[in-house]
Design a protein around this motif. Sequence first.
Motif, PDB file in Angstrom:
ATOM      1  N   HIS A  95       0.852  -1.192   0.000  1.00 22.77           N
ATOM      2  CA  HIS A  95       0.000   0.000   0.000  1.00 22.77           C
ATOM      3  C   HIS A  95       0.885   1.237   0.000  1.00 22.77           C
ATOM      4  N   VAL A 139       0.722   5.368   1.275  1.00 19.88           N
ATOM      5  CA  VAL A 139      -0.078   6.272   2.095  1.00 19.88           C
ATOM      6  C   VAL A 139       0.157   7.729   1.727  1.00 19.88           C
ATOM      7  N   HIS A 170       4.288   7.225   3.172  1.00 16.49           N
ATOM      8  CA  HIS A 170       5.114   6.015   3.180  1.00 16.49           C
ATOM      9  C   HIS A 170       4.679   5.001   2.138  1.00 16.49           C
ATOM     10  N   GLU A 214       7.649   1.220   4.972  1.00 16.51           N
ATOM     11  CA  GLU A 214       7.157   0.187   5.890  1.00 16.51           C
ATOM     12  C   GLU A 214       7.489  -1.162   5.250  1.00 16.51           C
TER      13      GLU A 214
END
Length: 376
Positions: A182, A184, A265, A344
């Motif tokens: 993902h 962000v 991120h 991350e």
Amino acid sequence: MSTATVAKNDHKEAQDFMPINGTDYLELYVSNSKQAAHYYKTAFGFKSLAYKGLETGSREYESYVLEQDKIRLVLTSPLRSGTDVGRHIDKHGDGVKVTALWVDDATYAYEEAMKRGAKSYMEPRTDKDEDGKVVTSGIYSYGEVVHIFVERKDYNGTFLPGYQKWECDYQPTSTGLKFVDHMVGNVEEGRMNYWVDFYANVMGFKQIMSFDDKDISTDFTALMSKVMSNGNGRIKFPINEPAPGMKKSQVDEYLEFYEGEGVQHIAVATDDIVKTVSDLKSRGVEFLNIPTTYYDVLTERVGEIDEDIESLRKLGILVDRDDEGYLLQIFTKTVQARPTMFFEIIQRKGATSFGKGNFKALFEAIEREQELRGTL
Ligand code: FE2
């Protein structure tokens, strides 16, 4: 732990008028693409893939393309003053400019998005070389971030027309990073719902989760977040906005130093987080430090897990559980001069959520970093 609700699917179903196969590449505008490429290769285990610059006839910009499994990073710097990329870097520092989405039909994707109110970045164009043709088109998202639709079904080249294969003897081993899980975005206070509507209405995404400031707060700072996903779930964009708190939140700090909205991120997936994080640490990647007391109550909170808690404690890896399973995650410190973007590393073992149970420990760790910077 907060007990506030996690709303699911309350922004209707995904409207799959825009099928997306996955993330095609991420392009970062950086002040020194050559050195950034070396950093991502050496520290993160990417390999050289393609290159564009003076030697290929590109007089304005130099781009290095790196690859690790399904992840492609493009690092672009200007070769002279007065360019769009240079202006972008002067304002924002290093950061993500393009999230490229792999589609079957880039003209159709563009037309559908424009029909629904997108702002055009680039009309559909076809680029060709001896390896075939690629159609690309683009629309604006939050801040100066853009989505470029990439249609590459008629292309067999290394990356895109205009790039040459980057032959390089130095190819570090992979650290096990596999794909973008993902990405962000941080947006201005009061703008989260605008961008949630944008992804729902313009791109047919659905909202799969929502966190309010009761979920995501410490004693000092707070933020709100909603997660948008495309129909097949391969593209997930959580969108954060700051919420009023006693001190400046991490999103406020980002907005101040990035001078606007942007990508906060990039989460990348691995199949073996203990191995990947050990490897990244040995290569000099810095992670947020989590107090070891976090692990004293870990089993109580998440139940039995396959991993050895002592290894997780040593590396600072976080664990969270949802209805479908659990996940392990860890966050790097910011990776450029400004305290803006970070990475991350995530390993999912059934869980489809984003680690809500770790928000407090994580944000307290971020606040300790902010404190050192004098920006809390
Ligand atoms: Fe994340």
